[in-house]
Write a protein that holds these residues in place. Structure first.
Motif, mmCIF file in Angstrom:
data_model
loop_
_atom_site.group_PDB
_atom_site.id
_atom_site.type_symbol
_atom_site.label_atom_id
_atom_site.label_comp_id
_atom_site.label_asym_id
_atom_site.label_seq_id
_atom_site.Cartn_x
_atom_site.Cartn_y
_atom_site.Cartn_z
ATOM 1 N N SER A 50 -28.355 92.193 48.802
ATOM 2 C CA SER A 50 -27.239 93.113 49.045
ATOM 3 C C SER A 50 -27.131 93.589 50.489
ATOM 4 C CB SER A 50 -27.354 94.332 48.117
ATOM 5 O OG SER A 50 -28.576 95.020 48.358
ATOM 6 N N LYS A 51 -28.191 93.471 51.265
ATOM 7 C CA LYS A 51 -28.165 93.909 52.666
ATOM 8 C C LYS A 51 -28.386 92.720 53.578
ATOM 9 C CE LYS A 51 -29.608 98.686 52.450
ATOM 10 N NZ LYS A 51 -30.593 99.650 52.942
ATOM 11 N N SER A 52 -27.448 92.489 54.445
ATOM 12 C CA SER A 52 -27.542 91.384 55.384
ATOM 13 C C SER A 52 -28.777 91.541 56.267
ATOM 14 C CB SER A 52 -26.272 91.355 56.244
ATOM 15 O OG SER A 52 -26.245 90.204 57.024
ATOM 16 N N ASN A 53 -29.540 90.470 56.381
ATOM 17 C CA ASN A 53 -30.730 90.387 57.239
ATOM 18 C C ASN A 53 -31.863 91.321 56.846
ATOM 19 O OD1 ASN A 53 -29.761 88.268 58.933
ATOM 20 N ND2 ASN A 53 -28.430 89.755 59.909
ATOM 21 N N ALA A 54 -31.874 91.833 55.608
ATOM 22 C CA ALA A 54 -33.020 92.604 55.139
ATOM 23 C C ALA A 54 -34.205 91.647 55.005
ATOM 24 C CB ALA A 54 -32.718 93.263 53.797
ATOM 25 N N ALA A 55 -35.381 92.122 55.320
ATOM 26 C CA ALA A 55 -36.562 91.260 55.281
ATOM 27 C C ALA A 55 -36.894 90.865 53.852
ATOM 28 C CB ALA A 55 -37.743 91.979 55.912
ATOM 29 N N VAL A 56 -37.178 89.589 53.655
ATOM 30 C CA VAL A 56 -37.638 89.090 52.357
ATOM 31 C C VAL A 56 -38.975 88.394 52.562
ATOM 32 C CG1 VAL A 56 -35.313 88.804 51.428
ATOM 33 C CG2 VAL A 56 -36.435 86.868 52.516
ATOM 34 N N GLN A 57 -39.723 88.273 51.489
ATOM 35 C CA GLN A 57 -41.023 87.610 51.529
ATOM 36 C C GLN A 57 -41.064 86.625 50.368
ATOM 37 O OE1 GLN A 57 -44.611 90.024 50.630
ATOM 38 N NE2 GLN A 57 -45.177 89.568 52.746
ATOM 39 N N TRP A 58 -41.440 85.399 50.639
ATOM 40 C CA TRP A 58 -41.537 84.378 49.616
ATOM 41 C C TRP A 58 -42.974 84.310 49.125
ATOM 42 C CZ3 TRP A 58 -37.448 82.017 47.458
ATOM 43 C CH2 TRP A 58 -36.231 82.097 48.137
ATOM 44 N N LYS A 59 -43.143 84.244 47.784
ATOM 45 C CA LYS A 59 -44.470 84.178 47.174
ATOM 46 C C LYS A 59 -44.479 83.108 46.081
ATOM 47 C CE LYS A 59 -45.356 89.139 47.687
ATOM 48 N NZ LYS A 59 -45.728 90.362 46.950
ATOM 49 N N LYS A 60 -45.652 82.562 45.832
ATOM 50 C CA LYS A 60 -45.874 81.663 44.690
ATOM 51 C C LYS A 60 -47.132 82.163 43.996
ATOM 52 C CE LYS A 60 -46.579 76.985 43.099
ATOM 53 N NZ LYS A 60 -47.923 76.888 42.554
ATOM 54 N N ALA A 61 -46.993 82.512 42.726
ATOM 55 C CA ALA A 61 -48.116 83.020 41.928
ATOM 56 C C ALA A 61 -48.819 84.186 42.624
ATOM 57 C CB ALA A 61 -49.099 81.897 41.617
ATOM 58 N N GLY A 62 -48.040 85.062 43.261
ATOM 59 C CA GLY A 62 -48.588 86.244 43.918
ATOM 60 C C GLY A 62 -49.084 86.022 45.333
ATOM 61 N N THR A 63 -49.145 84.787 45.784
ATOM 62 C CA THR A 63 -49.620 84.478 47.139
ATOM 63 C C THR A 63 -48.438 84.348 48.081
ATOM 64 O OG1 THR A 63 -51.519 83.283 46.241
ATOM 65 C CG2 THR A 63 -50.937 82.829 48.536
ATOM 66 N N VAL A 64 -48.502 85.063 49.200
ATOM 67 C CA VAL A 64 -47.433 85.015 50.199
ATOM 68 C C VAL A 64 -47.417 83.646 50.855
ATOM 69 C CG1 VAL A 64 -46.589 86.000 52.366
ATOM 70 C CG2 VAL A 64 -47.585 87.497 50.636
ATOM 71 N N LEU A 65 -46.240 83.042 50.921
ATOM 72 C CA LEU A 65 -46.071 81.740 51.567
ATOM 73 C C LEU A 65 -45.796 81.937 53.050
ATOM 74 C CD1 LEU A 65 -43.830 80.003 48.880
ATOM 75 C CD2 LEU A 65 -46.320 79.876 49.138
ATOM 76 N N ARG A 74 -35.723 80.309 55.840
ATOM 77 C CA ARG A 74 -34.606 80.624 56.728
ATOM 78 C C ARG A 74 -33.747 81.676 56.048
ATOM 79 N NH1 ARG A 74 -32.601 74.510 56.329
ATOM 80 N NH2 ARG A 74 -31.850 74.537 54.198
ATOM 81 N N GLN A 75 -33.071 82.463 56.881
ATOM 82 C CA GLN A 75 -32.195 83.502 56.367
ATOM 83 C C GLN A 75 -30.980 83.609 57.267
ATOM 84 O OE1 GLN A 75 -34.247 87.120 55.484
ATOM 85 N NE2 GLN A 75 -32.409 88.209 54.900
ATOM 86 N N ALA A 76 -29.818 83.552 56.652
ATOM 87 C CA ALA A 76 -28.555 83.706 57.369
ATOM 88 C C ALA A 76 -27.790 84.825 56.674
ATOM 89 C CB ALA A 76 -27.761 82.407 57.358
ATOM 90 N N GLY A 77 -27.738 85.976 57.331
ATOM 91 C CA GLY A 77 -27.060 87.116 56.730
ATOM 92 C C GLY A 77 -27.753 87.536 55.457
ATOM 93 N N SER A 78 -27.039 87.492 54.348
ATOM 94 C CA SER A 78 -27.596 87.953 53.073
ATOM 95 C C SER A 78 -28.193 86.820 52.228
ATOM 96 C CB SER A 78 -26.509 88.671 52.270
ATOM 97 O OG SER A 78 -25.439 87.787 52.000
ATOM 98 N N VAL A 79 -28.184 85.598 52.733
ATOM 99 C CA VAL A 79 -28.717 84.454 51.980
ATOM 100 C C VAL A 79 -30.092 84.068 52.529
ATOM 101 C CG1 VAL A 79 -28.375 82.043 51.329
ATOM 102 C CG2 VAL A 79 -26.424 83.600 51.423
ATOM 103 N N ALA A 80 -31.084 84.056 51.627
ATOM 104 C CA ALA A 80 -32.449 83.666 51.997
ATOM 105 C C ALA A 80 -32.766 82.343 51.311
ATOM 106 C CB ALA A 80 -33.434 84.743 51.564
ATOM 107 N N GLU A 81 -33.383 81.442 52.055
ATOM 108 C CA GLU A 81 -33.709 80.129 51.509
ATOM 109 C C GLU A 81 -35.161 79.774 51.782
ATOM 110 O OE1 GLU A 81 -29.473 77.766 51.772
ATOM 111 O OE2 GLU A 81 -30.876 77.553 53.441
#
Length: 92
Positions: A50-65, A74-81
């Protein structure tokens, strides 16, 4: 950035008020979707927040990637990939 002290000054008198702005929480407007892919391939997981460029963190099974040859974030505006390369069974 709008938070702070505001003053109204008439020349003879003045009044002051403090403004506190409470940030809205970041919510997912488009969550991750389940996907299938073939071993050795590449896949992109995508979500929208909902917020453009808000920080996101990717995890797998609780471990930060972390970014690597295998993972690209990558992140462009509100879309994180998250791009996962050279897929193997352990990536499921």
């Amino acid at each position: 950035k709008d938070a702070g002290d505001y003053i109204c000054d008439s020349g003879d008198e003045q009044t002051m008020a403090s403004l506190v702005v409470k940030a809205l929480p970041v919510i997912f407007t488009q969550p991750l979707q389940n996907q299938q892919a073939e071993e050795g391939g590449t896949i992109t997981l995508s979500c929208e927040i909902s917020k453009s460029n808000a920080a996101v963190q990717w995890k797998k099974a609780g471990t930060v990637l972390r970014p690597s040859d295998k993972y690209k974030m990558r992140q462009a505006g509100s879309v994180a990939e998250l791009v996962i390369r050279t897929l193997c069974e352990a990536d499921a």
